[in-house]
Design a protein around this motif. Structure first.
Motif, PDB file in Angstrom:
ATOM      1  N   LEU A   1     -23.278 -25.231 -92.261  1.00  0.00           N
ATOM      2  CA  LEU A   1     -23.749 -26.404 -92.756  1.00  0.00           C
ATOM      3  C   LEU A   1     -24.648 -26.809 -91.160  1.00  0.00           C
ATOM      4  N   ALA A   2     -24.254 -26.496 -89.994  1.00  0.00           N
ATOM      5  CA  ALA A   2     -24.866 -26.537 -88.967  1.00  0.00           C
ATOM      6  C   ALA A   2     -26.196 -25.976 -88.870  1.00  0.00           C
ATOM      7  N   PHE A   3     -26.094 -24.561 -89.291  1.00  0.00           N
ATOM      8  CA  PHE A   3     -27.150 -23.845 -89.479  1.00  0.00           C
ATOM      9  C   PHE A   3     -28.368 -24.124 -90.545  1.00  0.00           C
ATOM     10  N   TYR A   4     -28.014 -24.630 -91.655  1.00  0.00           N
ATOM     11  CA  TYR A   4     -28.877 -24.841 -92.606  1.00  0.00           C
ATOM     12  C   TYR A   4     -29.561 -26.341 -92.645  1.00  0.00           C
ATOM     13  N   THR A   5     -28.630 -27.478 -92.248  1.00  0.00           N
ATOM     14  CA  THR A   5     -29.053 -28.677 -91.967  1.00  0.00           C
ATOM     15  C   THR A   5     -29.510 -29.018 -90.611  1.00  0.00           C
ATOM     16  N   GLN A   6     -29.039 -28.345 -89.340  1.00  0.00           N
ATOM     17  CA  GLN A   6     -29.332 -28.821 -88.164  1.00  0.00           C
ATOM     18  C   GLN A   6     -30.209 -27.704 -87.538  1.00  0.00           C
ATOM     19  N   LYS A   7     -30.433 -26.621 -88.215  1.00  0.00           N
ATOM     20  CA  LYS A   7     -31.316 -25.560 -87.786  1.00  0.00           C
ATOM     21  C   LYS A   7     -30.953 -24.863 -86.323  1.00  0.00           C
ATOM     22  N   ARG A   8     -29.622 -24.893 -86.450  1.00  0.00           N
ATOM     23  CA  ARG A   8     -28.924 -23.973 -85.272  1.00  0.00           C
ATOM     24  C   ARG A   8     -29.002 -22.562 -85.467  1.00  0.00           C
ATOM     25  N   SER A   9     -28.941 -21.777 -84.452  1.00  0.00           N
ATOM     26  CA  SER A   9     -29.079 -20.494 -84.669  1.00  0.00           C
ATOM     27  C   SER A   9     -27.374 -20.247 -84.797  1.00  0.00           C
TER      28      SER A   9
ATOM     29  N   SER B   1     -16.927 -31.339 -93.783  1.00  0.00           N
ATOM     30  CA  SER B   1     -17.419 -30.659 -92.741  1.00  0.00           C
ATOM     31  C   SER B   1     -19.041 -31.064 -92.311  1.00  0.00           C
ATOM     32  N   LEU B   2     -19.760 -31.345 -93.331  1.00  0.00           N
ATOM     33  CA  LEU B   2     -21.162 -32.140 -93.083  1.00  0.00           C
ATOM     34  C   LEU B   2     -20.695 -33.291 -92.515  1.00  0.00           C
ATOM     35  N   ALA B   3     -19.927 -34.236 -92.467  1.00  0.00           N
ATOM     36  CA  ALA B   3     -19.458 -35.270 -91.824  1.00  0.00           C
ATOM     37  C   ALA B   3     -19.381 -35.066 -90.527  1.00  0.00           C
ATOM     38  N   LEU B   4     -18.713 -34.109 -89.957  1.00  0.00           N
ATOM     39  CA  LEU B   4     -18.432 -33.843 -88.501  1.00  0.00           C
ATOM     40  C   LEU B   4     -19.670 -33.258 -88.169  1.00  0.00           C
ATOM     41  N   VAL B   5     -20.299 -32.630 -88.800  1.00  0.00           N
ATOM     42  CA  VAL B   5     -21.721 -32.084 -88.338  1.00  0.00           C
ATOM     43  C   VAL B   5     -22.853 -33.300 -87.926  1.00  0.00           C
ATOM     44  N   LEU B   6     -22.824 -34.428 -88.953  1.00  0.00           N
ATOM     45  CA  LEU B   6     -23.578 -35.397 -89.004  1.00  0.00           C
ATOM     46  C   LEU B   6     -23.268 -36.468 -87.845  1.00  0.00           C
ATOM     47  N   ILE B   7     -21.661 -36.544 -87.525  1.00  0.00           N
ATOM     48  CA  ILE B   7     -21.419 -37.545 -86.349  1.00  0.00           C
ATOM     49  C   ILE B   7     -21.777 -36.844 -85.259  1.00  0.00           C
ATOM     50  N   GLU B   8     -21.745 -35.400 -85.023  1.00  0.00           N
ATOM     51  CA  GLU B   8     -21.984 -34.738 -83.768  1.00  0.00           C
ATOM     52  C   GLU B   8     -23.433 -35.129 -83.616  1.00  0.00           C
ATOM     53  N   ARG B   9     -24.534 -34.797 -84.440  1.00  0.00           N
ATOM     54  CA  ARG B   9     -25.922 -35.327 -84.173  1.00  0.00           C
ATOM     55  C   ARG B   9     -26.163 -36.648 -83.936  1.00  0.00           C
ATOM     56  N   LEU B  10     -25.217 -37.593 -84.478  1.00  0.00           N
ATOM     57  CA  LEU B  10     -25.483 -39.129 -84.236  1.00  0.00           C
ATOM     58  C   LEU B  10     -25.043 -39.386 -82.879  1.00  0.00           C
ATOM     59  N   HIS B  11     -24.185 -38.528 -82.133  1.00  0.00           N
ATOM     60  CA  HIS B  11     -23.947 -38.819 -80.820  1.00  0.00           C
ATOM     61  C   HIS B  11     -25.153 -38.382 -79.907  1.00  0.00           C
ATOM     62  N   GLU B  12     -25.901 -37.889 -80.351  1.00  0.00           N
ATOM     63  CA  GLU B  12     -27.132 -38.051 -79.340  1.00  0.00           C
ATOM     64  C   GLU B  12     -28.005 -39.346 -79.191  1.00  0.00           C
ATOM     65  N   ASN B  13     -28.044 -40.118 -80.266  1.00  0.00           N
ATOM     66  CA  ASN B  13     -28.413 -41.502 -80.199  1.00  0.00           C
ATOM     67  C   ASN B  13     -27.615 -42.450 -79.917  1.00  0.00           C
TER      68      ASN B  13
ATOM     69  N   HIS C   1     -17.329 -17.758 -73.895  1.00  0.00           N
ATOM     70  CA  HIS C   1     -18.640 -17.492 -73.428  1.00  0.00           C
ATOM     71  C   HIS C   1     -19.666 -17.032 -74.641  1.00  0.00           C
ATOM     72  N   SER C   2     -18.856 -16.342 -75.366  1.00  0.00           N
ATOM     73  CA  SER C   2     -19.810 -15.771 -76.563  1.00  0.00           C
ATOM     74  C   SER C   2     -20.129 -16.588 -77.602  1.00  0.00           C
ATOM     75  N   PHE C   3     -19.488 -17.802 -77.700  1.00  0.00           N
ATOM     76  CA  PHE C   3     -19.910 -18.606 -78.671  1.00  0.00           C
ATOM     77  C   PHE C   3     -20.725 -19.656 -78.195  1.00  0.00           C
ATOM     78  N   GLU C   4     -21.287 -19.655 -76.927  1.00  0.00           N
ATOM     79  CA  GLU C   4     -22.228 -20.561 -76.243  1.00  0.00           C
ATOM     80  C   GLU C   4     -23.434 -20.772 -76.918  1.00  0.00           C
ATOM     81  N   ARG C   5     -24.030 -19.549 -77.804  1.00  0.00           N
ATOM     82  CA  ARG C   5     -25.297 -19.708 -78.348  1.00  0.00           C
ATOM     83  C   ARG C   5     -25.079 -20.730 -79.822  1.00  0.00           C
ATOM     84  N   PHE C   6     -23.874 -21.096 -80.195  1.00  0.00           N
ATOM     85  CA  PHE C   6     -23.779 -21.803 -81.233  1.00  0.00           C
ATOM     86  C   PHE C   6     -24.214 -23.443 -80.668  1.00  0.00           C
ATOM     87  N   ILE C   7     -24.213 -23.739 -79.474  1.00  0.00           N
ATOM     88  CA  ILE C   7     -24.617 -25.000 -78.905  1.00  0.00           C
ATOM     89  C   ILE C   7     -26.107 -25.101 -78.597  1.00  0.00           C
ATOM     90  N   ASP C   8     -26.664 -26.311 -79.555  1.00  0.00           N
ATOM     91  CA  ASP C   8     -28.147 -26.581 -78.929  1.00  0.00           C
ATOM     92  C   ASP C   8     -28.370 -28.005 -78.450  1.00  0.00           C
TER      93      ASP C   8
END
Length: 324
Positions: A113-121, A164-176, A301-308
């Motif tokens: 969901l983070a890949f498809y909705t938040q355009k993460r790698s 899952s989508l709720a967690l992803v959206l909550i994480e994104r809201l934390h930016e604001n 160290h290997s999952f650092e790419r997940f973070i944007d």
């Protein structure tokens, strides 16, 4: 190690999640208090009341809730409320055996969901493999009965997708909204309103009141108050973990806790079913889940790419997970 906020949030979520699941089982299956809307409503009400009291006495600095601010949190709150209700309503898979195993695929759903909705790698193949093993092990640990039921599959997929989508959206809201308490405040208000509306249909408050009149004991009161308190702490802990780490870490820890709590419950004689003990398949699933989780965090160290999402100093706050 626990001085690190990220590590501390992970540990707190794991412990609270196990205890919350345990008391959910005790209250709903041992005492037959099968009123999930009432339980969730009270948990949100206590959270909201506590924050309002803290605001009143100037213990915390938060702006008052407004519909303009609350609408930003409305979709995550709706998804969070619906998934929480489904999880409690299908507790332990007693009526829907395939529901808990499907729930354990939440971390993989978060990645997708983070890949498809938040355009993460997407993360590396190694990380995807470990996340898949965590999900598979957690699912195996919760698989107690071979019974193919279409509705349990539908409800399971719906619940894991919404959570899952709720967690992803909550994480994104934390930016604001940098203050995690602000997010908890808005979510509590939104969810409380949603549960009040849901009760107009289900009418659980009246039934719960009749239960309290006829079947209340001191032991039930203790367990019920513990459940409400733990539900409040779990609500805070999962938001704290999402904002201090990210949605993937929160879902992984919740997944591991979900695998372990079955055995904690069995050890304390709070059985999943009334006459069913964990099998070697379940034990093997827990072993896979814990081993994959340990490998995941040892290879942080290997999952650092997940973070944007970066913090102001140019680093990634999620990179700190697992560090001392």
């Amino acid at each position: 190690m626990l001085q690190n906020p990220s590590t501390r949030s992970v540990v707190i979520l794991g412990v609270v999640s196990v205890m919350n699941s345990l008391f959910n089982r005790i209250v709903m299956t041992k005492f037959f208090f099968d009123y999930p809307i009432v339980i969730l409503m009270l948990q949100m009400a206590v959270t909201l009341f506590s924050i309002e009291m803290a605001r009143l006495f100037n213990w915390v600095k938060l702006p008052a809730y407004t519909f303009h601010r609350g609408k930003d949190m409305f979709l995550p709150s709706t998804l969070y409320a619906l998934s929480s209700y489904l999880v409690m309503n299908c507790l332990d898979g007693i009526a829907m055996p395939l529901f808990p195993p499907i729930q354990r695929f939440c971390p993989l759903a978060v990645v997708l969901l983070a890949f498809y909705t938040q355009k993460r790698s997407l993360p590396s193949r190694q990380v995807l493999l470990l996340v898949g093993l965590i999900c598979f092990g957690g699912s195996l640990s919760s698989f107690y009965e071979i019974s193919i039921d279409v509705w349990s599959i539908i409800y399971g997929i719906a619940a894991v997708s919404m959570h899952s989508l709720a967690l992803v959206l909550i994480e994104r809201l934390h930016e604001n909204y940098s203050n995690v308490l602000d997010l908890i405040y808005m979510n509590s208000f939104n969810c409380l309103c949603l549960f009040l509306v849901a009760d107009l249909v289900q009418d659980e408050i009246r039934d719960a009141f009749m239960y309290l009149i006829t079947s209340m004991t001191m032991l039930f009161i203790f367990c019920f108050l513990a459940l409400i308190s733990l539900g409040v702490f779990f609500h805070i802990a999962i938001f704290y973990c999402v904002t201090q780490t990210n949605s993937l870490h929160a879902s992984i820890i919740h997944n591991v806790a979900g695998a372990l709590q079955i055995f904690v419950a069995y050890a304390l004689s709070v059985y999943l079913f009334y006459d069913l003990a964990p099998s070697w398949t379940n034990i093997f699933g827990v072993f896979i889940c814990i081993s994959a989780t340990a490998a995941f965090y040892s290879a942080r160290h290997s999952f650092e790419r997940f973070i944007d999402m970066k913090i102001p100093n140019g680093g990634s706050k999620y990179y700190m997970v697992g560090k001392s």
